[in-house]
Design a protein around this motif. Structure first.
Motif, PDB file in Angstrom:
ATOM      1  N   LEU A  81       0.837  -1.279  -0.069  1.00 27.11           N
ATOM      2  CA  LEU A  81      -0.066  -0.028   0.050  1.00 27.11           C
ATOM      3  C   LEU A  81       0.805   1.133  -0.041  1.00 27.11           C
ATOM      4  O   LEU A  81       0.782   2.241  -0.663  1.00 27.11           O
ATOM      5  N   LYS A  82       1.902   1.112   0.654  1.00 27.91           N
ATOM      6  CA  LYS A  82       2.925   2.343   0.618  1.00 27.91           C
ATOM      7  C   LYS A  82       3.500   2.700  -0.558  1.00 27.91           C
ATOM      8  O   LYS A  82       3.790   3.537  -1.054  1.00 27.91           O
ATOM      9  N   ALA A  83       3.632   1.400  -1.348  1.00 30.88           N
ATOM     10  CA  ALA A  83       4.583   1.482  -2.592  1.00 30.88           C
ATOM     11  C   ALA A  83       3.944   1.551  -3.702  1.00 30.88           C
ATOM     12  O   ALA A  83       4.179   1.285  -4.824  1.00 30.88           O
ATOM     13  N   ARG A  84       2.406   1.888  -3.559  1.00 30.20           N
ATOM     14  CA  ARG A  84       1.517   1.558  -4.741  1.00 30.20           C
ATOM     15  C   ARG A  84       1.898   2.286  -5.895  1.00 30.20           C
ATOM     16  O   ARG A  84       1.753   1.946  -7.029  1.00 30.20           O
ATOM     17  N   SER A  85       2.590   3.603  -5.793  1.00 30.92           N
ATOM     18  CA  SER A  85       2.882   4.152  -6.752  1.00 30.92           C
ATOM     19  C   SER A  85       4.051   3.646  -7.705  1.00 30.92           C
ATOM     20  O   SER A  85       3.971   3.930  -8.827  1.00 30.92           O
ATOM     21  N   GLN A  86       4.639   2.657  -7.290  1.00 29.74           N
ATOM     22  CA  GLN A  86       5.656   2.043  -8.000  1.00 29.74           C
ATOM     23  C   GLN A  86       5.176   0.763  -8.652  1.00 29.74           C
ATOM     24  O   GLN A  86       5.867   0.279  -9.523  1.00 29.74           O
ATOM     25  N   TRP A  87       3.996   0.443  -8.636  1.00 28.61           N
ATOM     26  CA  TRP A  87       3.362  -0.501  -9.451  1.00 28.61           C
ATOM     27  C   TRP A  87       2.798   0.058 -10.875  1.00 28.61           C
ATOM     28  O   TRP A  87       2.169   1.056 -10.652  1.00 28.61           O
ATOM     29  N   GLU A  88       3.126  -0.594 -11.643  1.00 32.64           N
ATOM     30  CA  GLU A  88       2.595   0.077 -13.079  1.00 32.64           C
ATOM     31  C   GLU A  88       1.470  -0.514 -13.543  1.00 32.64           C
ATOM     32  O   GLU A  88       1.443  -2.015 -13.692  1.00 32.64           O
ATOM     33  N   PRO A  89       0.408   0.137 -13.659  1.00 28.78           N
ATOM     34  CA  PRO A  89      -0.803  -0.621 -14.145  1.00 28.78           C
ATOM     35  C   PRO A  89      -0.535  -1.362 -15.533  1.00 28.78           C
ATOM     36  O   PRO A  89       0.019  -0.856 -16.371  1.00 28.78           O
ATOM     37  N   GLY A  90      -1.357  -2.466 -15.672  1.00 28.10           N
ATOM     38  CA  GLY A  90      -1.050  -3.106 -16.907  1.00 28.10           C
ATOM     39  C   GLY A  90       0.039  -4.158 -16.831  1.00 28.10           C
ATOM     40  O   GLY A  90      -0.111  -5.109 -17.379  1.00 28.10           O
ATOM     41  N   THR A  91       0.929  -4.223 -15.639  1.00 27.63           N
ATOM     42  CA  THR A  91       1.584  -5.296 -15.238  1.00 27.63           C
ATOM     43  C   THR A  91       1.274  -6.048 -14.308  1.00 27.63           C
ATOM     44  O   THR A  91       0.209  -5.823 -13.474  1.00 27.63           O
ATOM     45  N   ARG A  92       1.796  -7.108 -14.053  1.00 24.89           N
ATOM     46  CA  ARG A  92       1.031  -8.127 -13.364  1.00 24.89           C
ATOM     47  C   ARG A  92       1.280  -7.498 -11.665  1.00 24.89           C
ATOM     48  O   ARG A  92       2.470  -7.566 -11.174  1.00 24.89           O
ATOM     49  N   LEU A  93       0.132  -7.588 -11.161  1.00 29.71           N
ATOM     50  CA  LEU A  93      -0.025  -7.066  -9.584  1.00 29.71           C
ATOM     51  C   LEU A  93       0.559  -8.402  -8.749  1.00 29.71           C
ATOM     52  O   LEU A  93       1.033  -8.321  -7.807  1.00 29.71           O
ATOM     53  N   ASP A  94       0.050  -9.542  -9.058  1.00 33.11           N
ATOM     54  CA  ASP A  94       0.460 -10.816  -8.336  1.00 33.11           C
ATOM     55  C   ASP A  94       1.895 -10.966  -8.274  1.00 33.11           C
ATOM     56  O   ASP A  94       2.466 -11.108  -6.992  1.00 33.11           O
ATOM     57  N   SER A  95       2.946 -10.727  -9.477  1.00 37.55           N
ATOM     58  CA  SER A  95       4.226 -10.824  -9.318  1.00 37.55           C
ATOM     59  C   SER A  95       4.695  -9.794  -8.362  1.00 37.55           C
ATOM     60  O   SER A  95       5.703  -9.881  -7.439  1.00 37.55           O
ATOM     61  N   TRP A  96       4.238  -8.557  -8.648  1.00 39.70           N
ATOM     62  CA  TRP A  96       4.747  -7.406  -7.745  1.00 39.70           C
ATOM     63  C   TRP A  96       4.457  -7.885  -6.347  1.00 39.70           C
ATOM     64  O   TRP A  96       5.386  -7.338  -5.531  1.00 39.70           O
TER      65      TRP A  96
END
Lengths: 165, 233
Positions: A41-56
């Motif tokens: 939740l803190k790092a959510r800005s580092q997740w790129e939409p369209g990439t796999r959320l599960d791996s991240w």
């Protein structure tokens, strides 16, 4: 709830299962799940939409595991709690047996080297493909598969011993 | 000769069709290899089945901690003197309480609480600069009085937690005034540049926010709209 939180929520049971595959007790696994979610939740800005959320998310959990559970060392391993009986009085008999089986498996996994254990948790418990698991762990395919082989051989041996008791 | 790595990749469905057919034929022809394959299959089933019940147990996101919002808004505001915060993002709810340490910026003239609060019909209400700040300021704006966050209480009134030099608290807009719901005083004003606890992070203030809040804190746009409507319900 936005797309990120929705995706995260949908992954929580899987995340928690993965955490159980890594941890030595259910309490540790739930702590790890909690830590991973907080970090995600803190790092959510580092997740790129369209990439796999599960791996991240699993990568975050795995790093959290390295930082915490794994870092505690093995000295207290013999004190790993016996949890087989914890469900007594709450659930029916099948649920008790299911818990006992899971904790038996967790104790068996606990005897593996960490680098084999994480591979087993990803591929055999979560069911990830080799390539995804290798990318998640940042390993060459050959390293992943050899750890997987050694981990499975060791598990068969450990569980064979347990059955012979 | 089929090595374990190839055998397991076959079991896992990771081989191309050609190699898979070759392994299948070898397993069929060799009882020892077949037994080994079956042992590994059984192990795989056992691991998959053993942890599967966890998928049926409900898991929720961690409970929200308004505490963190308050402090993080203040910390971020102190760190980057920019626009008002873009809104209360969900992850802020879980921010570490370590963020409650913020750089205190003390400003020359003292605020006395006498000028900030008065009683009206036996109820403490904001007055003077504090009343004006609660009327006008957006969360995170700098100044001697800072508003940490805005929210609606269960009655639908707007409430704001604030942080002045010697006083911090929570006030709700009721009957045309900002009524105090919780206040805490600091003994001495902070020194310039000294680290101090963000007072909006005081446990008493936080528990009041937790007790009063209905739903989520206002995001920046909602807060601005509410201010422009003069905090009317």
């Amino acid at each position: 709830m936005d797309e990120f939180e929705g995706g995260l929520t949908a992954l929580l049971p899987r995340l928690r299962r993965f955490a159980h595959g890594l941890s030595r007790s259910s309490a540790d696994a739930d702590d790890l799940t909690q830590t991973a979610v907080e970090r995600a939740l803190k790092a959510r800005s580092q997740w790129e939409p369209g990439t796999r959320l599960d791996s991240w998310l699993f990568r975050i959990a795995r790093n959290a595991w390295i930082d915490t559970v794994r870092g505690r060392g093995r000295a207290d391993r013999v004190l790993a709690p016996e949890e087989a009986g914890e469900a007594v009085g709450m659930d029916g008999r099948p649920a008790i047996e299911a818990k006992a089986e899971m904790h038996f498996l967790m104790r068996a996994l606990d005897r593996l080297p960490d680098e084999q254990r994480e591979v087993i948790a990803l591929v055999m418990i979560d069911g990830m493909a080799y390539r995804e698991a290798a990318e998640l762990l940042d390993l060459p395919m050959g390293t992943l598969t050899s750890r997987l082989v050694r981990g499975r051989q060791a598990l068969l041996k450990i569980m064979g011993e347990a059955c012979d008791d | 000769m089929i090595d374990d790595q190839t055998l397991l990749a076959w079991i896992d469905g990771e081989l191309d069709d050609f190699t898979a057919a070759r392994v299948a034929a070898a397993v069929k022809a060799d009882p020892t290899l077949a037994a080994k394959a079956e042992a590994h299959r059984a192990l795989g089933r056992r691991l998959a089945e053993g942890f599967r019940p966890l998928l049926d147990e409900p898991v929720a996101l961690p409970p929200r901690r308004p505490a963190a919002i308050v402090s993080l808004a203040a910390a971020r505001e102190a760190r980057q003197r920019k626009q008002p915060p873009a809104g209360t993002r969900p992850w802020m709810r879980y921010a570490s309480l370590a963020a409650t340490l913020v750089l205190g910026v003390a400003i020359g003239s003292q605020l006395t609480t006498n000028g900030e609060v008065r009683t009206r019909d036996g109820v403490m209400v904001a007055d003077g600069l504090l009343a004006r700040a609660l009327d006008e300021k957006l969360s995170g704006q700098d100044g001697r009085i800072r508003v940490a966050l805005s929210f609606r209480d269960k009655a639908g009134d707007y409430c704001r937690s604030f942080d002045a030099e010697r006083l911090s608290g929570v006030a709700c807009r009721t009957g045309g005034a900002w009524q105090m719901r919780a206040t805490t005083m600091r003994a001495a004003p902070a020194q310039t540049g000294e680290y101090r606890m963000a007072s909006a992070g005081d446990p008493a203030i936080l528990s009041t926010v937790e007790r009063l809040i209905a739903g989520d804190p206002l995001d920046a746009a909602t807060e601005r709209a509410a201010r422009d409507r003069k905090w009317a319900r």
